[in-house]
Enzyme design. Structure first.
Site, PDB file in Angstrom:
ATOM      1  N   ASP A  10      -9.163 -32.255 -64.839  1.00 37.24           N
ATOM      2  CA  ASP A  10      -8.223 -33.322 -65.125  1.00 37.24           C
ATOM      3  C   ASP A  10      -9.011 -34.441 -65.813  1.00 37.24           C
ATOM      4  O   ASP A  10     -10.226 -34.560 -65.628  1.00 37.24           O
ATOM      5  CB  ASP A  10      -7.583 -33.811 -63.825  1.00 37.24           C
ATOM      6  N   ARG A  11      -8.330 -35.249 -66.608  1.00 34.98           N
ATOM      7  CA  ARG A  11      -9.020 -36.307 -67.344  1.00 34.98           C
ATOM      8  C   ARG A  11      -9.079 -37.604 -66.543  1.00 34.98           C
ATOM      9  O   ARG A  11     -10.143 -38.012 -66.080  1.00 34.98           O
ATOM     10  CB  ARG A  11      -8.326 -36.535 -68.699  1.00 34.98           C
ATOM     11  N   ASP A  12      -7.932 -38.242 -66.345  1.00 39.57           N
ATOM     12  CA  ASP A  12      -7.881 -39.562 -65.706  1.00 39.57           C
ATOM     13  C   ASP A  12      -8.083 -39.423 -64.198  1.00 39.57           C
ATOM     14  O   ASP A  12      -7.337 -38.717 -63.532  1.00 39.57           O
ATOM     15  CB  ASP A  12      -6.539 -40.237 -65.989  1.00 39.57           C
TER      16      ASP A  12
ATOM     17  N   TYR B 202      -2.803 -45.358 -67.867  1.00 40.07           N
ATOM     18  CA  TYR B 202      -2.470 -44.941 -69.229  1.00 40.07           C
ATOM     19  C   TYR B 202      -3.560 -45.280 -70.254  1.00 40.07           C
ATOM     20  O   TYR B 202      -3.286 -45.896 -71.287  1.00 40.07           O
ATOM     21  CB  TYR B 202      -1.122 -45.540 -69.676  1.00 40.07           C
TER      22      TYR B 202
ATOM     23  N   ASN C 113      -1.970 -34.515 -67.999  1.00 42.01           N
ATOM     24  CA  ASN C 113      -0.627 -35.046 -68.233  1.00 42.01           C
ATOM     25  C   ASN C 113      -0.790 -36.398 -68.923  1.00 42.01           C
ATOM     26  O   ASN C 113      -1.577 -37.227 -68.464  1.00 42.01           O
ATOM     27  CB  ASN C 113       0.116 -35.270 -66.914  1.00 42.01           C
TER      28      ASN C 113
ATOM     29  N   SER D 175       1.956 -38.816 -69.909  1.00 37.96           N
ATOM     30  CA  SER D 175       3.337 -39.291 -70.021  1.00 37.96           C
ATOM     31  C   SER D 175       3.448 -40.615 -70.772  1.00 37.96           C
ATOM     32  O   SER D 175       4.551 -41.021 -71.134  1.00 37.96           O
ATOM     33  CB  SER D 175       3.966 -39.422 -68.640  1.00 37.96           C
TER      34      SER D 175
ATOM     35  N   CYS E 226      -0.310 -32.782 -72.050  1.00 39.31           N
ATOM     36  CA  CYS E 226       1.144 -32.710 -72.011  1.00 39.31           C
ATOM     37  C   CYS E 226       1.743 -34.111 -72.145  1.00 39.31           C
ATOM     38  O   CYS E 226       1.638 -34.907 -71.217  1.00 39.31           O
ATOM     39  CB  CYS E 226       1.617 -32.057 -70.713  1.00 39.31           C
TER      40      CYS E 226
ATOM     41  N   HIS F 210       8.958 -29.869 -68.198  1.00 39.19           N
ATOM     42  CA  HIS F 210       8.199 -29.130 -69.215  1.00 39.19           C
ATOM     43  C   HIS F 210       7.205 -28.172 -68.553  1.00 39.19           C
ATOM     44  O   HIS F 210       6.529 -28.547 -67.599  1.00 39.19           O
ATOM     45  CB  HIS F 210       7.464 -30.105 -70.146  1.00 39.19           C
TER      46      HIS F 210
ATOM     47  N   LYS G 142       1.899 -30.729 -65.362  1.00 36.12           N
ATOM     48  CA  LYS G 142       1.500 -30.427 -63.995  1.00 36.12           C
ATOM     49  C   LYS G 142       2.466 -31.122 -63.041  1.00 36.12           C
ATOM     50  O   LYS G 142       2.831 -32.260 -63.316  1.00 36.12           O
ATOM     51  CB  LYS G 142       0.055 -30.886 -63.740  1.00 36.12           C
TER      52      LYS G 142
ATOM     53  N   ASP H  82      -7.483 -34.823 -59.261  1.00 34.54           N
ATOM     54  CA  ASP H  82      -7.431 -35.885 -58.246  1.00 34.54           C
ATOM     55  C   ASP H  82      -6.052 -36.048 -57.630  1.00 34.54           C
ATOM     56  O   ASP H  82      -5.873 -36.865 -56.742  1.00 34.54           O
ATOM     57  CB  ASP H  82      -7.915 -37.216 -58.838  1.00 34.54           C
TER      58      ASP H  82
END
Length: 170
Positions: free
Chosen positions: A11-13, A22, A54, A56, A92, A108, A112, A137
């Site tokens: 995962d990134r963030d 964000y 993700n 968003s 995503c 979608h 995730k 996380d």
């Protein structure tokens, strides 16, 4: 048939970078402690390293697709400057409560906890889910891993390299 390569889905963030809400601008990029060393450790252990994130903020109109892609490229470049190699990034931009029509989607398959990004990476890069792992996380990361047939490990902060070293038994 040759078995696929093992992957580390990251995962990134909140895992590779600090989650500052964000993040999408260069001034918001702060690697988690030990992030580059952790990715180098995974590289050395033979894992294909794939970011699955993700995003968003695109659907919410906070930034556009190009800004998201540029920021993802910057994350990859910043890790590479410290010798850490990311093989692919899957992001995503869809969300059910978006405000940008093109990115509103009720559920979608890539978002995730759905496993779409992981499953696409497995197919596109010849990966072996049975020998792969996911580090995230959020509970949604763990559910996406489970639904993709990948072991999930929840990172709750601290030194990412110490976490990865413990996972790998180093």
């Amino acid at each position: 048939m040759t078995p696929g390569r093992p992957a580390a889905f990251l995962d990134r963030d909140g895992v590779l970078i600090e989650d500052v809400g964000y993040p999408h601008r260069p001034d918001q990029l702060r690697l988690m402690p030990g992030a580059a060393t952790a990715v180098r450790r995974l590289n050395a252990a033979g894992f294909v390293c794939v970011i699955v994130t993700n995003q968003s903020g695109v659907a919410r109109g906070l930034f556009d697709l190009e800004q998201m892609q540029a920021f993802n490229d910057l994350v990859v470049q910043t890790l590479a400057e410290d010798g850490a190699h990311i093989d692919a990034v899957y992001a995503c931009p869809f969300h059910a409560q978006g405000s940008v029509e093109a990115f509103i989607h009720p559920d979608h398959p890539d978002r995730k906890p759905n496993p779409g990004m992981i499953l696409r990476a497995v197919a596109e890069h010849g990966l072996d889910p049975d020998r792969s792992l996911m580090i995230g996380d959020q509970p949604s990361d763990m559910e996406a891993a489970q639904r993709a047939g990948v072991l999930g490990f929840r990172f709750v902060g601290g030194d990412l390299d110490r976490f990865v070293a413990d996972l790998l038994g180093d």
